[in-house]
Design a protein around this motif. Structure first.
Motif, PDB file in Angstrom:
ATOM      1  N   ARG A 140      39.086  -9.549  24.509  1.00  0.00           N
ATOM      2  CA  ARG A 140      39.443  -8.132  24.396  1.00  0.00           C
ATOM      3  C   ARG A 140      40.482  -7.882  23.316  1.00  0.00           C
ATOM      4  O   ARG A 140      40.518  -6.820  22.699  1.00  0.00           O
ATOM      5  CB  ARG A 140      40.001  -7.677  25.757  1.00  0.00           C
ATOM      6  N   HIS A 141      41.350  -8.875  23.042  1.00  0.00           N
ATOM      7  CA  HIS A 141      42.506  -8.589  22.187  1.00  0.00           C
ATOM      8  C   HIS A 141      42.241  -8.758  20.688  1.00  0.00           C
ATOM      9  O   HIS A 141      43.115  -8.487  19.888  1.00  0.00           O
ATOM     10  CB  HIS A 141      43.714  -9.422  22.618  1.00  0.00           C
ATOM     11  N   VAL A 392      46.029 -18.895  27.925  1.00  0.00           N
ATOM     12  CA  VAL A 392      47.141 -19.449  28.697  1.00  0.00           C
ATOM     13  C   VAL A 392      46.583 -20.562  29.558  1.00  0.00           C
ATOM     14  O   VAL A 392      45.500 -20.430  30.128  1.00  0.00           O
ATOM     15  CB  VAL A 392      47.773 -18.340  29.576  1.00  0.00           C
ATOM     16  N   ASP A 393      47.307 -21.687  29.638  1.00  0.00           N
ATOM     17  CA  ASP A 393      46.857 -22.804  30.460  1.00  0.00           C
ATOM     18  C   ASP A 393      47.701 -22.841  31.730  1.00  0.00           C
ATOM     19  O   ASP A 393      48.858 -23.268  31.706  1.00  0.00           O
ATOM     20  CB  ASP A 393      46.999 -24.114  29.659  1.00  0.00           C
ATOM     21  N   THR A 400      48.227 -20.975  23.979  1.00  0.00           N
ATOM     22  CA  THR A 400      47.818 -21.131  22.583  1.00  0.00           C
ATOM     23  C   THR A 400      47.719 -19.748  21.972  1.00  0.00           C
ATOM     24  O   THR A 400      47.201 -18.824  22.602  1.00  0.00           O
ATOM     25  CB  THR A 400      46.427 -21.797  22.504  1.00  0.00           C
ATOM     26  N   GLY A 401      48.205 -19.630  20.760  1.00  0.00           N
ATOM     27  CA  GLY A 401      48.128 -18.344  20.085  1.00  0.00           C
ATOM     28  C   GLY A 401      48.006 -18.545  18.587  1.00  0.00           C
ATOM     29  O   GLY A 401      47.787 -19.672  18.109  1.00  0.00           O
ATOM     30  N   ARG A 402      48.145 -17.459  17.872  1.00  0.00           N
ATOM     31  CA  ARG A 402      48.035 -17.532  16.411  1.00  0.00           C
ATOM     32  C   ARG A 402      49.126 -16.687  15.772  1.00  0.00           C
ATOM     33  O   ARG A 402      49.466 -15.622  16.282  1.00  0.00           O
ATOM     34  CB  ARG A 402      46.671 -17.015  15.958  1.00  0.00           C
ATOM     35  N   LEU A 422      53.106 -15.397  30.329  1.00  0.00           N
ATOM     36  CA  LEU A 422      52.430 -14.738  29.203  1.00  0.00           C
ATOM     37  C   LEU A 422      50.953 -14.488  29.531  1.00  0.00           C
ATOM     38  O   LEU A 422      50.352 -15.220  30.315  1.00  0.00           O
ATOM     39  CB  LEU A 422      52.512 -15.610  27.948  1.00  0.00           C
ATOM     40  N   ARG A 423      50.402 -13.473  28.873  1.00  0.00           N
ATOM     41  CA  ARG A 423      48.979 -13.167  29.059  1.00  0.00           C
ATOM     42  C   ARG A 423      48.296 -13.075  27.700  1.00  0.00           C
ATOM     43  O   ARG A 423      48.941 -12.689  26.713  1.00  0.00           O
ATOM     44  CB  ARG A 423      48.820 -11.817  29.776  1.00  0.00           C
TER      45      ARG A 423
END
Ligand code: SF4
Length: 450
Positions: A140-141, A392-393, A400-402, A422-423
């Motif tokens: 969605r993001h 998110v684990d 993990t993000g960018r 975090l979401r």
């Protein structure tokens, strides 16, 4: 017992004039509106909006169309005009300034968009089969935003123009409408894609289109990027060829409207190879321009892809490429070994490069770009970056993000430890603790936005 009352969908009235081709257009438009959940109204009184599909074949047909528009305005007042007379929008506007929107023949996306704007569907999970932002295959993001189809170039290794035809640009107002819906539905990052983003609007002569908020927007990469940048999401530009006007998007990056990121498929650096590849925007001064872009936007990340082993690529050409890469210090590099494709002119070119030499050159480019990437990422250790969370684990408590320098799927990632709470879709400020050839490692210390 709780009973849910469903809101009534808006009703659309239709006046279809002219030939059978126009009738088929009307059927297509109404089929789409029906599948979007609209009801049809057999009369003016029951319609929330009236669509007049005009004919402009003869003067008498034009006059009949204008009379039909006048009748719809008098009987209902909320009128969208489409069809052949869309070409004469000024004539219609002069006579009927209250018309809500005017679109031309075959502009299905635009006329359906105009009806949605004139009579929005009520948000209701029971009625709407498709969410506001459309069905998506991405999380969605983040969302891909296609601004055009096809390509006017004829690169010697490519059959895309043969498969998809010449460049056809979407209207900028329709693109912005789609982008607004995506952002409203939770998109935090818009990835602008096309075959050749810098050529956007060439086919429609960079025409200007009115914006519903007032003013207008030209079908041009710079103007579209600026408007997209106002929506509040990250805007990432892909497939940008270094035409001179690309220099004009760099100030938008400095202003924070567009991400400091350019995906430029250079494919090679040797002027001889580029000429034989028939590449667009084959600019000898590109290194100079990259330097100037980085002076204006020091954190600009440039990603590119390169083809090694193109027919006729000599040792000198390849050495030129390696020296160029060392000088350009690109942030992300993908390399491909030239592959003959049926129907592409390069397939039948003489001097095909042997497979083992292609492999050798491929490994050399990958090793060099991995070294440059590792050095550039190591320089970020200790800094603070905004990171968009992708996943998110729950087990490890990490995420993990960018960063702004990383496009999804193709670039590196930022791995977070201690990402409690975090979401996906959140943007957090991250302190970078470590780096390797492709990825960064860090810890969040402040939630920037949700
Ligand atoms: S590789 Fe060349 S011809 Fe193919 S889509 Fe890109 S610019 Fe167009």
């Amino acid at each position: 017992m709780n009973v849910t009352t469903l809101p009534k969908p808006p009703r659309v009235g239709l006046v279809s004039l002219g030939c059978p081709k126009n009738l088929v257009d009307s059927e297509r438009i109404m089929t789409k509106l029906r599948s979007d959940g609209y009801d049809m109204s057999p009369d003016y009184a029951g319609a929330d909006v009236v669509l007049v599909n005009t004919c402009g074949f003869l003067d008498s047909a034009k006059e009949e169309s204008l009379e039909a528009i006048g009748e719809a305005i008098a009987e209902n007042g909320r009128v969208v005009v489409t069809g052949c007379m869309g070409k004469e929008a000024d004539v219609i506007r002069n006579r009927f300034p209250d018309v809500l929107a005017i679109t031309g023949a075959h502009e299905y996306e635009q006329v359906v968009g105009a009806v949605h704007e004139a009579a929005p569907m009520p948000a209701n999970a029971f009625l709407n089969l498709v969410p506001e932002g459309g069905l998506k295959l991405t999380p969605r993001h983040y969302s891909y935003l296609k601004i055009s189809e096809g390509c006017n170039h004829r690169c010697a290794f490519c059959i895309i123009p043969h498969l998809r035809g010449d460049l056809v640009s979407r209207r900028p107002d329709a693109i912005l409408r789609e982008a607004e819906k995506l952002v409203a539905a939770g998109t935090k990052e818009l990835l602008v894609i096309s075959q050749d983003t810098s050529a956007y609007g060439v086919d429609i002569r960079h025409k200007a289109f009115p914006l519903k908020s007032g003013g207008e927007v030209r079908a041009h990469m710079t103007d579209l990027s600026r408007e997209l940048g106002k929506l509040g999401a990250w805007v990432r530009l892909h497939y940008v060829y270094p035409y001179p006007h690309v220099d004009n998007v760099i100030p938008l990056m400095a202003e924070g409207l567009v991400l400091p990121y350019l995906d430029i498929p250079f494919q090679h650096a040797s002027p001889d190879v580029l000429r034989r590849m028939r590449r667009p925007a084959n600019d000898a001064k590109v290194l100079q321009r990259i330097r100037s872009w980085r002076e204006q936007v020091p954190d600009l990340a440039i990603r590119s892809s390169f083809v090694v082993g193109f027919p006729g690529e000599t040792d000198q050409d390849f050495a030129y490429l390696l020296a160029w890469l060392e000088e350009a210090q690109l942030d992300r590099v993908g390399a491909f070994k030239f592959e003959p494709v049926e129907g592409a002119p390069a397939t039948s070119m003489e001097d095909q490069v042997p497979a083992d030499l292609k492999q050798e050159r491929y490994e050399a480019v990958m090793a060099l770009s991995a070294r440059i990437s590792a050095e550039k990422l190591a320089a970020k250790v200790g800094s603070t970056l905004d990171v968009l969370i992708d996943a998110v684990d729950a087990e490890t408590g990490g995420a993990t993000g960018r960063s702004k320098a990383d496009a999804p799927e193709i670039d590196g990632e930022v791995h977070l430890r201690d990402a409690g709470g975090l979401r996906p879709g959140e943007i957090v400020s991250v302190r970078v603790e470590d780096a390797d050839e492709h990825d960064l490692y860090g810890v969040p210390f402040e939630t920037m936005a949700s």
